[in-house]
Design an enzyme around this catalytic site. Structure first.
Site, PDB file in Angstrom:
ATOM      1  N   ASP A  78      23.826  35.813 -30.716  1.00  0.00           N
ATOM      2  CA  ASP A  78      23.946  35.833 -29.263  1.00  0.00           C
ATOM      3  C   ASP A  78      22.533  35.738 -28.699  1.00  0.00           C
ATOM      4  OD1 ASP A  78      26.377  36.715 -27.176  1.00  0.00           O
ATOM      5  OD2 ASP A  78      24.369  37.134 -26.399  1.00  0.00           O
ATOM      6  N   ALA A  79      22.445  35.409 -27.413  1.00  0.00           N
ATOM      7  CA  ALA A  79      21.115  35.304 -26.794  1.00  0.00           C
ATOM      8  C   ALA A  79      20.591  36.674 -26.373  1.00  0.00           C
ATOM      9  CB  ALA A  79      21.191  34.352 -25.601  1.00  0.00           C
TER      10      ALA A  79
ATOM     11  N   PRO B 135      19.637  40.231 -27.453  1.00  0.00           N
ATOM     12  CA  PRO B 135      19.434  40.967 -28.702  1.00  0.00           C
ATOM     13  C   PRO B 135      20.009  42.387 -28.710  1.00  0.00           C
ATOM     14  CG  PRO B 135      17.324  40.486 -27.602  1.00  0.00           C
ATOM     15  CD  PRO B 135      18.387  39.785 -26.828  1.00  0.00           C
ATOM     16  N   ASP B 136      19.915  43.127 -27.587  1.00  0.00           N
ATOM     17  CA  ASP B 136      20.397  44.516 -27.590  1.00  0.00           C
ATOM     18  C   ASP B 136      21.910  44.578 -27.699  1.00  0.00           C
ATOM     19  OD1 ASP B 136      17.848  45.337 -27.443  1.00  0.00           O
ATOM     20  OD2 ASP B 136      17.883  45.923 -25.322  1.00  0.00           O
ATOM     21  N   LYS B 137      22.562  43.772 -26.897  1.00  0.00           N
ATOM     22  CA  LYS B 137      24.035  43.709 -26.927  1.00  0.00           C
ATOM     23  C   LYS B 137      24.489  43.324 -28.340  1.00  0.00           C
ATOM     24  CE  LYS B 137      28.171  41.708 -25.493  1.00  0.00           C
ATOM     25  NZ  LYS B 137      29.365  42.491 -25.595  1.00  0.00           N
TER      26      LYS B 137
ATOM     27  N   ARG C 135      28.847  31.448 -17.553  1.00  0.00           N
ATOM     28  CA  ARG C 135      29.935  31.834 -16.652  1.00  0.00           C
ATOM     29  C   ARG C 135      29.797  31.087 -15.334  1.00  0.00           C
ATOM     30  NH1 ARG C 135      32.212  37.874 -17.107  1.00  0.00           N
ATOM     31  NH2 ARG C 135      32.868  37.691 -19.283  1.00  0.00           N
TER      32      ARG C 135
ATOM     33  N   ARG D 223      32.944  22.521 -11.137  1.00  0.00           N
ATOM     34  CA  ARG D 223      33.317  22.489 -12.548  1.00  0.00           C
ATOM     35  C   ARG D 223      32.334  21.604 -13.327  1.00  0.00           C
ATOM     36  NH1 ARG D 223      38.330  19.597 -14.998  1.00  0.00           N
ATOM     37  NH2 ARG D 223      38.305  20.482 -17.067  1.00  0.00           N
TER      38      ARG D 223
ATOM     39  N   ASN E 182      34.888  26.933 -23.239  1.00  0.00           N
ATOM     40  CA  ASN E 182      35.530  26.005 -22.312  1.00  0.00           C
ATOM     41  C   ASN E 182      34.528  25.202 -21.492  1.00  0.00           C
ATOM     42  OD1 ASN E 182      38.351  26.144 -22.578  1.00  0.00           O
ATOM     43  ND2 ASN E 182      38.360  28.200 -21.695  1.00  0.00           N
TER      44      ASN E 182
ATOM     45  N   ASP F 159      47.712  27.976 -26.289  1.00  0.00           N
ATOM     46  CA  ASP F 159      48.775  27.622 -25.339  1.00  0.00           C
ATOM     47  C   ASP F 159      50.130  27.592 -26.075  1.00  0.00           C
ATOM     48  OD1 ASP F 159      46.910  25.647 -23.094  1.00  0.00           O
ATOM     49  OD2 ASP F 159      46.185  26.288 -25.039  1.00  0.00           O
TER      50      ASP F 159
ATOM     51  N   ARG G  39      51.407  31.060 -26.657  1.00  0.00           N
ATOM     52  CA  ARG G  39      51.976  31.615 -25.407  1.00  0.00           C
ATOM     53  C   ARG G  39      53.366  31.027 -25.165  1.00  0.00           C
ATOM     54  NH1 ARG G  39      46.185  30.818 -22.448  1.00  0.00           N
ATOM     55  NH2 ARG G  39      45.413  32.940 -22.695  1.00  0.00           N
TER      56      ARG G  39
ATOM     57  N   HIS H  70      43.616  21.339 -23.213  1.00  0.00           N
ATOM     58  CA  HIS H  70      43.810  22.791 -23.129  1.00  0.00           C
ATOM     59  C   HIS H  70      43.769  23.182 -21.654  1.00  0.00           C
ATOM     60  CE1 HIS H  70      43.279  27.073 -23.587  1.00  0.00           C
ATOM     61  NE2 HIS H  70      42.052  27.024 -23.104  1.00  0.00           N
TER      62      HIS H  70
HETATM   63  P1  6V0 Z   1      31.275  36.201 -22.192  1.00  0.00           P
HETATM   64  O1  6V0 Z   1      31.831  37.568 -22.378  1.00  0.00           O
HETATM   65  O2  6V0 Z   1      30.423  35.886 -21.013  1.00  0.00           O
HETATM   66  O3  6V0 Z   1      30.489  35.830 -23.538  1.00  0.00           O
HETATM   67  C1  6V0 Z   1      29.666  34.729 -23.670  1.00  0.00           C
HETATM   68  C2  6V0 Z   1      28.529  35.138 -24.577  1.00  0.00           C
HETATM   69  O4  6V0 Z   1      27.742  33.977 -24.847  1.00  0.00           O
HETATM   70  C3  6V0 Z   1      27.607  36.196 -23.966  1.00  0.00           C
HETATM   71  O5  6V0 Z   1      27.523  37.328 -24.828  1.00  0.00           O
HETATM   72  C4  6V0 Z   1      26.278  35.468 -23.839  1.00  0.00           C
HETATM   73  O6  6V0 Z   1      25.155  36.322 -24.019  1.00  0.00           O
HETATM   74  C5  6V0 Z   1      26.392  34.437 -24.944  1.00  0.00           C
HETATM   75  N1  6V0 Z   1      25.473  33.319 -24.804  1.00  0.00           N
HETATM   76  C6  6V0 Z   1      25.093  32.689 -23.677  1.00  0.00           C
HETATM   77  N2  6V0 Z   1      24.180  31.757 -23.984  1.00  0.00           N
HETATM   78  C7  6V0 Z   1      23.984  31.789 -25.316  1.00  0.00           C
HETATM   79  C8  6V0 Z   1      23.174  31.057 -26.219  1.00  0.00           C
HETATM   80  N3  6V0 Z   1      22.386  30.080 -25.811  1.00  0.00           N
HETATM   81  N4  6V0 Z   1      23.225  31.369 -27.516  1.00  0.00           N
HETATM   82  C9  6V0 Z   1      24.031  32.363 -27.954  1.00  0.00           C
HETATM   83  N5  6V0 Z   1      24.822  33.095 -27.147  1.00  0.00           N
HETATM   84  C10 6V0 Z   1      24.794  32.802 -25.846  1.00  0.00           C
HETATM   85  O7  6V0 Z   1      32.458  35.127 -22.148  1.00  0.00           O
HETATM   86  P2  6V0 Z   1      33.861  35.217 -22.949  1.00  0.00           P
HETATM   87  O8  6V0 Z   1      33.584  35.745 -24.313  1.00  0.00           O
HETATM   88  O9  6V0 Z   1      34.875  35.870 -22.108  1.00  0.00           O
HETATM   89  O10 6V0 Z   1      34.244  33.679 -23.060  1.00  0.00           O
HETATM   90  C11 6V0 Z   1      33.506  32.815 -23.889  1.00  0.00           C
HETATM   91  C12 6V0 Z   1      34.008  31.380 -23.773  1.00  0.00           C
HETATM   92  O11 6V0 Z   1      35.294  31.249 -24.356  1.00  0.00           O
HETATM   93  C13 6V0 Z   1      34.150  30.902 -22.326  1.00  0.00           C
HETATM   94  O12 6V0 Z   1      33.682  29.559 -22.239  1.00  0.00           O
HETATM   95  C14 6V0 Z   1      35.649  30.938 -22.103  1.00  0.00           C
HETATM   96  O13 6V0 Z   1      36.073  30.057 -21.090  1.00  0.00           O
HETATM   97  C15 6V0 Z   1      36.133  30.520 -23.473  1.00  0.00           C
HETATM   98  N6  6V0 Z   1      37.536  30.801 -23.787  1.00  0.00           N
HETATM   99  C16 6V0 Z   1      38.221  29.841 -24.449  1.00  0.00           C
HETATM  100  C17 6V0 Z   1      39.545  30.022 -24.788  1.00  0.00           C
HETATM  101  C18 6V0 Z   1      40.285  28.921 -25.510  1.00  0.00           C
HETATM  102  O14 6V0 Z   1      41.507  29.013 -25.719  1.00  0.00           O
HETATM  103  N7  6V0 Z   1      39.609  27.876 -25.939  1.00  0.00           N
HETATM  104  C19 6V0 Z   1      40.207  31.223 -24.472  1.00  0.00           C
HETATM  105  C20 6V0 Z   1      39.510  32.212 -23.846  1.00  0.00           C
HETATM  106  C21 6V0 Z   1      38.127  32.055 -23.414  1.00  0.00           C
END
Ligand code: 6V0
Length: 332
Positions: A51-52, A54-56, A98, A105, A137, A165, A168, A192
């Site tokens: 992940d980007a 480090p602490d998390k 996000r 979009r 996504n 999908d 579901r 999707h």
């Molecule tokens: P989130 O909780 O914001 O997690 C995203 C993570 O990516 C965070 O921890 C960021 O720190 C990390 N990140 C950002 N930039 C980088 C980088 N350059 N290198 C490494 N890590 C990085 O989002 P969430 O986990 O909820 O969703 C993640 C993605 O999954 C989103 O694009 C959603 O739209 C997608 N989903 C896709 C689904 C599918 O069916 N295909 C279903 C659900 C969500």
């Protein structure tokens, strides 16, 4: 000093079973749900998180490691550096930007493409033989982007696509008929999300094709009910996001089911995003769309030749056209 002493003078070397290694990129809600499902289902010997933040990342790694006494043995690694992913059999990408309030979009997509330019090339460099499973996504376009950036054969670049999908869909049909969702076969294909295509003629329950059964038994044809079910599938992601802020558990199980089919060479059929050129008259350029594909150790082993109605083919081609248009706007 080793903890164990050998039972004779020549220390046995460990049998050389090759470790299975999975890397998960993005330790957010989705990445962590996938990671924990992989651990509980014993799918990997080594799990690497990137992940980007480090602490998390370190917090998530420690939290999972502390469950070691309750789980099958898996070595859990984490780093912001991609060298931690070296030698992965499967890399699952969930990192994503996000949406910012008011952002289009296309702009979000452009930011995610830039993000993927920093993710996919190092992943491919450290694991040249890996299978890439894209979850972020918009998954179909980002799978295409990953294919382009990795230089991999299309067999080894898969988008999680409509696997979720379809689950579901199966749940809602099972709920409606009061049966077990695992006894329901039903596919959603295509893009999707909003423009996904439900394959009505593919629905069977315990091997009984449901549409011909309803017609034969002269049960009023429940087309409207089925269409409502498909609408509910499309809306269900929005509903979950409105209620809890994100979706995680179902995509966690969906991605783990794909990981199992690939790494254990299960040769199971899943609707996933694959290079769709050449299928169902999709000829105008390269796009990734979900089709029922057989998955195994080599990635996509083949696409099943299901019969689609003219209407279904038309919908698929429309989605392909929309995706192509977006890809052209992005200049990729
Ligand atoms: P989130 O909780 O914001 O997690 C995203 C993570 O990516 C965070 O921890 C960021 O720190 C990390 N990140 C950002 N930039 C980088 C980088 N350059 N290198 C490494 N890590 C990085 O989002 P969430 O986990 O909820 O969703 C993640 C993605 O999954 C989103 O694009 C959603 O739209 C997608 N989903 C896709 C689904 C599918 O069916 N295909 C279903 C659900 C969500």
């Amino acid at each position: 000093q080793s903890f164990f002493r050998s039972i004779n003078s020549t220390a046995p070397s460990s049998p050389s079973r090759r470790n299975t290694k999975i890397s998960v990129i993005g330790a957010g809600n989705v990445g962590m749900a996938i990671a924990q499902t992989i651990l509980t289902q014993d799918l990997a010997d080594v799990l690497a998180l990137v992940d980007a933040k480090p602490d998390k990342l370190r917090g998530e790694m420690l939290d999972l490691q502390h469950a070691a006494a309750f789980l099958p043995r898996t070595k859990i690694l984490a780093s912001t550096d991609y060298s931690v992913t070296t030698g992965s059999d499967l890399c699952i990408v969930t990192a994503g930007a996000r949406q910012i309030a008011g952002e289009s979009r296309l702009n979000l997509l452009q930011r995610n493409v830039t993000l993927f330019e920093s993710i996919i090339p190092p992943l491919a460099r450290h694991s040249p033989d890996t299978v890439l499973l894209i979850v972020s996504n918009p998954v179909d376009i980002l799978t295409y982007v990953s294919w382009k950036l990795s230089g991999f054969s299309p067999h080894r670049v898969i988008g999680s696509g409509t696997n979720l999908d379809s689950s579901r869909f199966r749940f809602l049909i099972a709920d409606h008929l009061d049966v077990n969702a695992q006894d329901v076969q039903a596919y959603i294909v295509g893009e999707h999300g909003d423009s996904s295509v439900a394959l009505w003629s593919s629905i069977s329950v315990g091997g009984v094709p449901i549409l011909s059964f309803l017609e034969r038994e002269q049960i009023p044809y429940e087309k409207e009910t089925l269409e409502n079910i498909h609408r509910a599938v499309v809306e269900s992601a929005y509903e979950v996001i409105n209620l809890k802020g994100y979706t995680s558990w179902a995509i966690g199980y969906s991605a783990a089911s794909l990981a199992r089919s690939i790494l254990r060479d299960q040769r199971k059929i899943h609707p996933v995003s694959v290079l769709a050129r050449g299928f169902y008259d999709i000829e105008d350029g390269d796009v990734f769309l979900s089709l029922p594909a057989q998955l195994g150790r080599g990635g996509v082993l083949g696409v099943t030749n299901v019969h689609l109605t003219d209407e279904e083919v038309e919908k698929l081609r429309d989605s392909a056209k929309t995706l192509r248009h977006l890809q052209t706007q992005l200049g990729i």
